[in-house]
Design a protein around this motif. Sequence first.
Motif, PDB file in Angstrom:
ATOM      1  N   LYS A   1      28.827  20.591  51.045  1.00  0.00           N
ATOM      2  CA  LYS A   1      29.408  20.280  52.748  1.00  0.00           C
ATOM      3  C   LYS A   1      29.666  18.764  53.136  1.00  0.00           C
TER       4      LYS A   1
ATOM      5  N   GLU B   1      27.371  24.638  49.933  1.00  0.00           N
ATOM      6  CA  GLU B   1      27.671  25.809  49.727  1.00  0.00           C
ATOM      7  C   GLU B   1      26.688  26.924  49.230  1.00  0.00           C
ATOM      8  N   GLU B   2      26.929  26.563  47.835  1.00  0.00           N
ATOM      9  CA  GLU B   2      26.350  27.682  47.272  1.00  0.00           C
ATOM     10  C   GLU B   2      25.249  26.475  46.168  1.00  0.00           C
ATOM     11  N   GLU B   3      23.882  26.492  46.540  1.00  0.00           N
ATOM     12  CA  GLU B   3      22.385  26.058  45.601  1.00  0.00           C
ATOM     13  C   GLU B   3      22.744  26.728  44.881  1.00  0.00           C
ATOM     14  N   LYS B   4      22.811  25.499  43.511  1.00  0.00           N
ATOM     15  CA  LYS B   4      22.550  26.392  42.429  1.00  0.00           C
ATOM     16  C   LYS B   4      21.648  26.137  41.177  1.00  0.00           C
TER      17      LYS B   4
ATOM     18  N   VAL C   1      28.680  22.998  43.551  1.00  0.00           N
ATOM     19  CA  VAL C   1      28.141  23.878  44.220  1.00  0.00           C
ATOM     20  C   VAL C   1      28.752  23.550  45.492  1.00  0.00           C
ATOM     21  N   LYS C   2      30.011  22.783  45.758  1.00  0.00           N
ATOM     22  CA  LYS C   2      30.427  22.840  46.580  1.00  0.00           C
ATOM     23  C   LYS C   2      29.860  22.059  47.755  1.00  0.00           C
TER      24      LYS C   2
ATOM     25  N   PHE D   1      20.578  21.804  46.060  1.00  0.00           N
ATOM     26  CA  PHE D   1      20.238  22.049  47.090  1.00  0.00           C
ATOM     27  C   PHE D   1      20.309  20.765  48.123  1.00  0.00           C
TER      28      PHE D   1
ATOM     29  N   GLN E   1      17.663  21.575  39.589  1.00  0.00           N
ATOM     30  CA  GLN E   1      17.922  22.300  41.440  1.00  0.00           C
ATOM     31  C   GLN E   1      18.375  21.410  41.863  1.00  0.00           C
TER      32      GLN E   1
END
Length: 201
Positions: free
Chosen positions: A106, A56-59, A103-104, A52, A50
């Motif tokens: 931040k 920008e996008e959790e995966k 996930v980009k 997180f 995970q």
Amino acid sequence: MSLFRADPRTKEARPDGRRRLPPGQRLTDGWPVLHYGSIPKIDLAEWRLQIFGLVEEEKTLTWDELMALPQAEARNDIHCVTTWSKFDNDWRGVSLRDVFALVKVKPEAAYVVFHSYGGYTTNVPLDEIQGPENMLVHTHNGEPLTLEHGWPLRALIPNLYLWKSAKWIRGIEFVSQDRPGFWEMYGYHMHGDPWKEERYG
Ligand SMILES: Nc1nc2c(c(=O)[nH]1)N[C@H]1C(S)=C(S)[C@@H](COP(=O)(O)O)O[C@H]1N2
Ligand SMILES: [Mo]
């Protein structure tokens, strides 16, 4: 004849000018096993990673998805705070920076907390784990990691003491403020640079 003939590799210099063997360390040929608690039971079909926190996008990756990422190789040395170092480890796995790109991250993210099956955690500065030597590894010297060394996947942060390399990894969390992990709460150093002997406190 000396029984304690020094391995000449311990006198070598690294490309960054630092001595290859950090201060207070000695070379070992074996690979000691060190962890708190018992080895977690993991089923590859259920295994997830995970990613997180401040992204920008959790995966959440399955094992097959992880193995479909570009596979990387590296050779490097590892250094345990209990004073053993092990040179010339060949690793295969995935570069952390390739995982981060999914996930980009931040801009506020400054630290990473690694989470393991079994509950272990450890913290590292994000800007220090961008180099290709920082990986999630599944293979050591051509063999899959053994259960006790972190099968199926562990982090590898070779420029910090080995307690920063979480075995049985299951999560990567991006945070803005540094947060102590398991051993850091018990007095291990928040940073853990072997060349500065950042062992405790
Ligand atoms: N999940 C997990 N990872 C962990 C630990 C742990 O207790 N649990 N111990 C750390 C410590 S203190 C060390 S020294 C290294 C040891 O790795 P090794 O057993 O493969 O030599 O794993 C690190 N990663
Ligand atoms: Mo350790």
